[in-house]
Motif scaffolding. Structure first.
Motif, PDB file in Angstrom:
ATOM      1  N   ASP A   1       0.861  -1.183   0.000  1.00  0.00           N
ATOM      2  CA  ASP A   1       0.000   0.000   0.000  1.00  0.00           C
ATOM      3  C   ASP A   1       0.897   1.232   0.000  1.00  0.00           C
ATOM      4  N   ILE A   2       0.572   2.209  -0.830  1.00  0.00           N
ATOM      5  CA  ILE A   2       1.352   3.448  -0.907  1.00  0.00           C
ATOM      6  C   ILE A   2       0.474   4.615  -0.472  1.00  0.00           C
ATOM      7  N   THR A   3       0.976   5.397   0.462  1.00  0.00           N
ATOM      8  CA  THR A   3       0.252   6.563   0.953  1.00  0.00           C
ATOM      9  C   THR A   3       0.929   7.838   0.453  1.00  0.00           C
ATOM     10  N   LEU A   4       0.153   8.701  -0.178  1.00  0.00           N
ATOM     11  CA  LEU A   4       0.632  10.006  -0.640  1.00  0.00           C
ATOM     12  C   LEU A   4       0.040  11.080   0.261  1.00  0.00           C
ATOM     13  N   SER A   5       0.874  12.007   0.693  1.00  0.00           N
ATOM     14  CA  SER A   5       0.412  13.088   1.570  1.00  0.00           C
ATOM     15  C   SER A   5       0.824  14.445   1.007  1.00  0.00           C
ATOM     16  N   ASN A   6       0.261  15.494   1.576  1.00  0.00           N
ATOM     17  CA  ASN A   6       0.482  16.881   1.125  1.00  0.00           C
ATOM     18  C   ASN A   6      -0.077  17.109  -0.285  1.00  0.00           C
ATOM     19  N   LEU A   7      -1.153  16.415  -0.600  1.00  0.00           N
ATOM     20  CA  LEU A   7      -1.820  16.663  -1.883  1.00  0.00           C
ATOM     21  C   LEU A   7      -2.536  18.005  -1.826  1.00  0.00           C
ATOM     22  N   ASN A   8      -2.875  18.520  -3.005  1.00  0.00           N
ATOM     23  CA  ASN A   8      -3.420  19.881  -3.077  1.00  0.00           C
ATOM     24  C   ASN A   8      -4.504  19.946  -4.151  1.00  0.00           C
ATOM     25  N   LYS A   9      -5.490  20.794  -3.937  1.00  0.00           N
ATOM     26  CA  LYS A   9      -6.618  20.912  -4.860  1.00  0.00           C
ATOM     27  C   LYS A   9      -6.209  21.451  -6.236  1.00  0.00           C
ATOM     28  N   ASN A  10      -5.029  22.046  -6.325  1.00  0.00           N
ATOM     29  CA  ASN A  10      -4.582  22.629  -7.598  1.00  0.00           C
ATOM     30  C   ASN A  10      -3.853  21.630  -8.502  1.00  0.00           C
ATOM     31  N   ILE A  11      -3.663  20.406  -8.013  1.00  0.00           N
ATOM     32  CA  ILE A  11      -2.949  19.404  -8.815  1.00  0.00           C
ATOM     33  C   ILE A  11      -3.694  18.062  -8.768  1.00  0.00           C
ATOM     34  N   TYR A  12      -3.465  17.248  -9.793  1.00  0.00           N
ATOM     35  CA  TYR A  12      -3.938  15.870  -9.807  1.00  0.00           C
ATOM     36  C   TYR A  12      -2.774  15.011 -10.287  1.00  0.00           C
ATOM     37  N   PHE A  13      -2.911  13.697 -10.200  1.00  0.00           N
ATOM     38  CA  PHE A  13      -1.823  12.831 -10.672  1.00  0.00           C
ATOM     39  C   PHE A  13      -2.376  11.600 -11.369  1.00  0.00           C
ATOM     40  N   ILE A  14      -1.542  11.017 -12.207  1.00  0.00           N
ATOM     41  CA  ILE A  14      -1.888   9.799 -12.934  1.00  0.00           C
ATOM     42  C   ILE A  14      -0.948   8.681 -12.496  1.00  0.00           C
ATOM     43  N   ASP A  15      -1.528   7.551 -12.165  1.00  0.00           N
ATOM     44  CA  ASP A  15      -0.765   6.363 -11.779  1.00  0.00           C
ATOM     45  C   ASP A  15      -0.475   5.571 -13.049  1.00  0.00           C
ATOM     46  N   SER A  16       0.789   5.511 -13.461  1.00  0.00           N
ATOM     47  CA  SER A  16       1.139   4.837 -14.709  1.00  0.00           C
ATOM     48  C   SER A  16       0.921   3.334 -14.638  1.00  0.00           C
ATOM     49  N   THR A  17       0.887   2.773 -13.417  1.00  0.00           N
ATOM     50  CA  THR A  17       0.686   1.332 -13.258  1.00  0.00           C
ATOM     51  C   THR A  17      -0.730   0.937 -13.673  1.00  0.00           C
TER      52      THR A  17
ATOM     53  N   GLY B   1       8.387  -5.755  -6.181  1.00  0.00           N
ATOM     54  CA  GLY B   1       9.213  -5.635  -7.378  1.00  0.00           C
ATOM     55  C   GLY B   1       8.688  -4.662  -8.408  1.00  0.00           C
ATOM     56  N   ASP B   2       7.472  -4.137  -8.204  1.00  0.00           N
ATOM     57  CA  ASP B   2       6.903  -3.180  -9.165  1.00  0.00           C
ATOM     58  C   ASP B   2       7.611  -1.837  -9.090  1.00  0.00           C
ATOM     59  N   THR B   3       7.629  -1.133 -10.207  1.00  0.00           N
ATOM     60  CA  THR B   3       8.072   0.257 -10.244  1.00  0.00           C
ATOM     61  C   THR B   3       6.845   1.124 -10.470  1.00  0.00           C
ATOM     62  N   ILE B   4       6.546   1.952  -9.500  1.00  0.00           N
ATOM     63  CA  ILE B   4       5.345   2.785  -9.554  1.00  0.00           C
ATOM     64  C   ILE B   4       5.735   4.211  -9.938  1.00  0.00           C
ATOM     65  N   VAL B   5       5.003   4.778 -10.874  1.00  0.00           N
ATOM     66  CA  VAL B   5       5.279   6.148 -11.316  1.00  0.00           C
ATOM     67  C   VAL B   5       4.008   6.979 -11.195  1.00  0.00           C
ATOM     68  N   TYR B   6       4.108   8.054 -10.430  1.00  0.00           N
ATOM     69  CA  TYR B   6       3.017   9.022 -10.306  1.00  0.00           C
ATOM     70  C   TYR B   6       3.467  10.331 -10.953  1.00  0.00           C
ATOM     71  N   THR B   7       2.703  10.800 -11.936  1.00  0.00           N
ATOM     72  CA  THR B   7       3.020  12.064 -12.604  1.00  0.00           C
ATOM     73  C   THR B   7       1.942  13.084 -12.250  1.00  0.00           C
ATOM     74  N   PHE B   8       2.388  14.247 -11.804  1.00  0.00           N
ATOM     75  CA  PHE B   8       1.473  15.281 -11.326  1.00  0.00           C
ATOM     76  C   PHE B   8       1.284  16.372 -12.386  1.00  0.00           C
ATOM     77  N   TYR B   9       0.035  16.853 -12.474  1.00  0.00           N
ATOM     78  CA  TYR B   9      -0.341  17.878 -13.450  1.00  0.00           C
ATOM     79  C   TYR B   9      -1.181  18.942 -12.752  1.00  0.00           C
ATOM     80  N   PRO B  10      -1.233  20.153 -13.335  1.00  0.00           N
ATOM     81  CA  PRO B  10      -2.102  21.188 -12.763  1.00  0.00           C
ATOM     82  C   PRO B  10      -3.561  20.951 -13.152  1.00  0.00           C
ATOM     83  N   VAL B  11      -4.474  21.361 -12.290  1.00  0.00           N
ATOM     84  CA  VAL B  11      -5.906  21.232 -12.568  1.00  0.00           C
ATOM     85  C   VAL B  11      -6.337  22.222 -13.650  1.00  0.00           C
ATOM     86  N   ASN B  12      -5.669  23.354 -13.716  1.00  0.00           N
ATOM     87  CA  ASN B  12      -5.991  24.389 -14.694  1.00  0.00           C
ATOM     88  C   ASN B  12      -6.129  23.787 -16.097  1.00  0.00           C
TER      89      ASN B  12
END
Length: 214
Positions: free
Chosen positions: A55-71, A91-102
């Motif tokens: 399980d992966i926990t992400l913190s300090n998220l913000n309403k001005n950004i979203y992210f895509i889980d490449s997995t 053994g997985d490699t997880i990639v989260y890419t963040f983008y602006p909501v704008n």
């Protein structure tokens, strides 16, 4: 009136070529990047019947950004400051890419988090690992593609190498002791000669004294 109409038509004919630059400024992107950089993560694992999920926990998220889980390819929009994503494999490699909501900047990547999850070793708790827990094939997190038969063979080979190592160590220690004694005798042989000579002289005079009073 004709002049105003002409100007209006002319404005319609002129393409707006930099809409994105107008609504998506470098200053805004820099601010959103700062927000994305501030996102933290940590992972936990669950072990069940020789298998592990993360399980992966992400913190300090913000309403001005979203992210895509490449997995999974899933888009995660802001709902709260901290989210937990479950069900990842070892053994997985997880990639989260963040983008602006704008909307005008939504295709502008701000920040990428790459997480390499450790590979679980299903053999680490095997009874063959007793006493050699530090061996790589006996540690919980160890990457290998061995079958159980191959694992057993590797363990046996490792234990044999330890026996040879101990045997060589004993031989080395014995040789070192012998070499030390020989070196000591070579370096200080004269002291033994002097000692034996003095001992001989003392014995000689003691016997001579006894002969006088006999």
């Amino acid at each position: 009136m004709k002049k105003i109409t002409f100007i209006f038509i002319l404005m319609l004919l002129i393409p707006i070529t930099n809409v994105k630059g107008f609504y998506c400024t470098y200053t805004e992107i820099a601010q959103w990047k700062k927000i994305a950089y501030n996102v933290n993560y940590y992972y936990e694992y669950k072990e069940n019947n020789g298998k592990v999920t993360f399980d992966i926990t992400l913190s300090n998220l913000n309403k001005n950004i979203y992210f895509i889980d490449s997995t999974t390819g899933k888009k995660h929009e802001f709902t709260k400051n901290e989210v937990k994503l479950t069900g990842y494999s070892s053994g997985d490699t997880i990639v989260y890419t963040f983008y602006p909501v704008n909307a005008y900047c939504s295709d502008e990547p701000l920040y990428t988090i790459r997480i390499n999850l450790p590979t679980y070793n299903q053999f680490y708790g095997d009874k063959l690992c007793l006493g050699i827990e530090n061996y790589s094939l006996c540690q919980k997190w160890s990457s290998n593609n061995l079958t159980y038969e191959q694992f057993v063979k590797k363990i046996e080979q490792y234990k044999e190498s330890l026996k040879e190592e101990d045997s060589n160590k004993e031989k080395t220690e014995t040789n070192n002791t012998i070499n030390y004694i020989v070196e000591f005798l070579i370096n200080y042989y004269y002291m033994f000669i002097i000692g034996f000579t003095l001992l001989f002289i003392v014995i000689y005079f003691v016997k001579k004294k006894d002969n006088i009073y006999a």
